[in-house]
Scaffold this motif. Sequence first.
Motif, PDB file in Angstrom:
ATOM      1  N   GLY A 164      41.791  56.261  19.480  1.00 42.18           N
ATOM      2  CA  GLY A 164      41.320  55.067  18.787  1.00 42.18           C
ATOM      3  C   GLY A 164      42.466  54.162  18.344  1.00 42.18           C
ATOM      4  N   GLU A 165      43.526  54.791  17.824  1.00 40.44           N
ATOM      5  CA  GLU A 165      44.694  54.022  17.380  1.00 40.44           C
ATOM      6  C   GLU A 165      45.307  53.241  18.541  1.00 40.44           C
ATOM      7  OE1 GLU A 165      47.275  56.925  15.606  1.00 40.44           O
ATOM      8  OE2 GLU A 165      45.931  57.128  13.871  1.00 40.44           O
ATOM      9  N   LYS A 166      45.435  53.939  19.673  1.00 36.30           N
ATOM     10  CA  LYS A 166      46.046  53.278  20.838  1.00 36.30           C
ATOM     11  C   LYS A 166      45.168  52.126  21.323  1.00 36.30           C
ATOM     12  CE  LYS A 166      48.685  55.117  23.853  1.00 36.30           C
ATOM     13  NZ  LYS A 166      49.790  55.775  24.526  1.00 36.30           N
ATOM     14  N   ILE A 167      43.860  52.338  21.297  1.00 35.79           N
ATOM     15  CA  ILE A 167      42.939  51.280  21.741  1.00 35.79           C
ATOM     16  C   ILE A 167      43.092  50.059  20.830  1.00 35.79           C
ATOM     17  CG2 ILE A 167      40.492  50.632  21.833  1.00 35.79           C
ATOM     18  CD1 ILE A 167      39.936  53.482  22.861  1.00 35.79           C
ATOM     19  N   LYS A 168      43.131  50.327  19.521  1.00 40.87           N
ATOM     20  CA  LYS A 168      43.265  49.249  18.534  1.00 40.87           C
ATOM     21  C   LYS A 168      44.586  48.489  18.771  1.00 40.87           C
ATOM     22  CE  LYS A 168      41.229  47.674  14.746  1.00 40.87           C
ATOM     23  NZ  LYS A 168      39.799  47.355  14.721  1.00 40.87           N
ATOM     24  N   ALA A 169      45.652  49.256  18.997  1.00 36.87           N
ATOM     25  CA  ALA A 169      46.970  48.642  19.180  1.00 36.87           C
ATOM     26  C   ALA A 169      47.006  47.760  20.428  1.00 36.87           C
ATOM     27  CB  ALA A 169      48.034  49.727  19.265  1.00 36.87           C
ATOM     28  N   GLU A 170      46.221  48.169  21.467  1.00 34.30           N
ATOM     29  CA  GLU A 170      46.204  47.399  22.710  1.00 34.30           C
ATOM     30  C   GLU A 170      45.233  46.224  22.625  1.00 34.30           C
ATOM     31  OE1 GLU A 170      47.785  48.315  25.889  1.00 34.30           O
ATOM     32  OE2 GLU A 170      49.041  49.560  24.598  1.00 34.30           O
ATOM     33  N   GLY A 171      44.578  46.067  21.497  1.00 33.85           N
ATOM     34  CA  GLY A 171      43.687  44.929  21.314  1.00 33.85           C
ATOM     35  C   GLY A 171      42.273  45.146  21.822  1.00 33.85           C
ATOM     36  N   GLY A 172      41.827  46.386  21.892  1.00 32.88           N
ATOM     37  CA  GLY A 172      40.459  46.681  22.327  1.00 32.88           C
ATOM     38  C   GLY A 172      39.457  46.176  21.291  1.00 32.88           C
ATOM     39  N   THR A 173      38.323  45.633  21.771  1.00 32.45           N
ATOM     40  CA  THR A 173      37.354  45.072  20.842  1.00 32.45           C
ATOM     41  C   THR A 173      36.088  45.910  20.741  1.00 32.45           C
ATOM     42  OG1 THR A 173      36.638  43.688  22.672  1.00 32.45           O
ATOM     43  CG2 THR A 173      38.084  42.673  21.030  1.00 32.45           C
ATOM     44  N   LYS A 174      35.685  46.525  21.861  1.00 36.00           N
ATOM     45  CA  LYS A 174      34.506  47.385  21.802  1.00 36.00           C
ATOM     46  C   LYS A 174      34.711  48.594  22.705  1.00 36.00           C
ATOM     47  CE  LYS A 174      29.728  48.045  21.769  1.00 36.00           C
ATOM     48  NZ  LYS A 174      28.363  47.594  21.855  1.00 36.00           N
ATOM     49  N   THR A 175      34.522  49.786  22.140  1.00 34.10           N
ATOM     50  CA  THR A 175      34.780  51.013  22.883  1.00 34.10           C
ATOM     51  C   THR A 175      33.481  51.732  23.194  1.00 34.10           C
ATOM     52  OG1 THR A 175      36.826  51.190  21.632  1.00 34.10           O
ATOM     53  CG2 THR A 175      36.140  53.138  22.861  1.00 34.10           C
TER      54      THR A 175
END
Lengths: 332, 352
Positions: A164-175
């Motif tokens: 989740g942290e990595k997704i957030k850092a890469e700018g992910g908006t919806k997982t």
Amino acid sequence: MRISKTLRLAALGVVGAMALAACSSSGGAQENTSNDDGTAAAPAAGGKSYTIAMVTHEQAGDSFWDKIRAGAEASAKAHGIDLKYSNDPDGAKQATLIQNAVDSKVDGIATTMATPDSVGPAAQAAIAAGIPVVAFNSGISDYSKYGVTMYFGSDEDLAGQTVGEKIKAEGGTKTLCVIQAQGSVALDARCNGVTKTAGNTEVLYVNGEDLTSVQSTLQAKLQQDTAISDIVTLGAPIAMTALQAKADAGSQAKIITFDLNADAAQAIQDGKIEFSVDQQPYVQGYMAVTALWLNLSNGNDIGGGKPVLTGPSIVDSSNIGPIVQYAKNNTR
Amino acid sequence: MSTTVATKNPSPAPSAAQRPRRSLLGQVLARPELGAAAAAIVIALFFLASAPAFRSLAAVSTVLYASSTIGIVAVGVALLMIGGEFDLSSGVAVTTSALTAAITSYQLSLNVWVGVLVSLVVALAIGFVNGWLVMRTGIPSFLVTLSTFFVLQGVNLGVTKLLTGTVATANISDMDGFASARAVFAGTLSLGPLNLKITVLWWAVFTVVATWVLLRTRVGNWIFAVGGNQASARAVGVPVRKVKIGLFMGVAFLAWFLGMHLLFAFSTVQSGVGVGNEFVYIIAAVVGGALLTGGYGSAVGSAIGAIIFGMTTQGIVYAGWDPNWFKTFLGVMLLLAVLVNLYIKNVAARRV
């Protein structure tokens, strides 16, 4: 007896086809003979040879579990251990298998605790009977309740949070978090971890026993919700299917997965999968058996009462290099 | 039971002329797939109304694809059920076929088409053994194929592990013949804006062929006859043995076909998959109007049953409902489908 005649004709046809068919000039086993497993039988250390039972909740025929077994067998071979492997996905039946191991007076038991309520008491009974028990792969929050002293595995919640942290850092908006076995505590924990740190996350259940249905369900989801920026799959075969569903649905979502297999490792190298969270199942199997051997032959207690984490090990394009071959060798 | 069954089938048998004339509407209403068709329309309308994403062409192709992977085997299963038998091994046989093809071609480094042919022979042999055992021993097919189910499950795991060293086959996508085999078994047809998976086309072909066999050939009459009453079928000269063995081999052939799709769509196969799908095929056949007791049903019905199953599973996703309730939605939808089916059948029975 026309049927048998037809069969004979068909058999003849196949023989003919085999004779006519040119050997495949690319791929196949004949090209891959170089990587034979070079594990020479190591001499058993110490005089005594132990019998260790490994009891898991493996759903037969899953390549993930094959790696755990490969690790366990490698350790058994290295230490001259007689390894008795058994498995049943049903918690109650798994408990019976542990009781069987106790009855046959094995020297040690390594077990998974996916369903702690049913497996736990059986492990407790084994310990009471004087047989050391280690837990691995699942049951991190429950193993110590039943008097089990050692645990080897990944903290699913922590692994999920890392993703989740990595997704957030890469700018992910919806997982989208894809669970391939509804009702699995460990898989739910991963997606919960992802949700904690990535924020906007939706869970999708698919039938991991049937890849065509995984593909169409994923495709439907991607068509329904075009806002999905990241797809998290919890197993390597599911990740490979997600790649296809993504292509067919024309989605731009990034794919992140748990676990590895040869194809997923290749896809990471090719940049099709962002990264994998590897809990290193080979290590789990290897360590569980080795820890029992050390305990039996040397009185060791690994972890000092705390779980020993085998993951999350993040595998991405920066470190995939040699891992591709390890994955092909069934050790990663 | 057999007598009522025989009159329900609009077959070209000579006795048809002596039957009391039905109105056209009565004839239409007496078709086994009519109830299922009505249920399918109701479900389609329901999802069209409640799931906006369901209305796109892309959704249509996804739903059809999901349905085709059920429907292909369900055609054979429906025919077998009309013939009065069950096959519980069909789900695992799909995996067996895919494994056989992958392992044969990979281990011997042969063109993948050789693997495809070898696995066809293996699949037909499984079907033959199922049928032969049922006919030879008189043990209900439920038990014979249950045994085959377990045997194949073990063989899938054991042989794969023995020959490949792991429980999954190697990726065969770089081998000769893969591209052409993929085009045949797992290709995609671009029809303007609609990207249709080729399995949908094959599914239609199999359904049409099966319908033609059932309604327009002597073999079709035989299938209804052996399913209705085996003893009297034998008495009037129907080759019961051949018909039933042939039906089992038909299911095996279609399982093989789906297995090839699985292999060429995903390039590798895990040996533990496929368990449980045999029930999905049977459900599709039953929702489509086939009787669990044999003697009644249709190939088109099984196709509609597969569409209902495919629409429901995908529709729930398109509607974006809470996934925890997924199976519950599925169960309720299927029950509704069967109820609509039953209602229409009852109305039809009163009209006739």
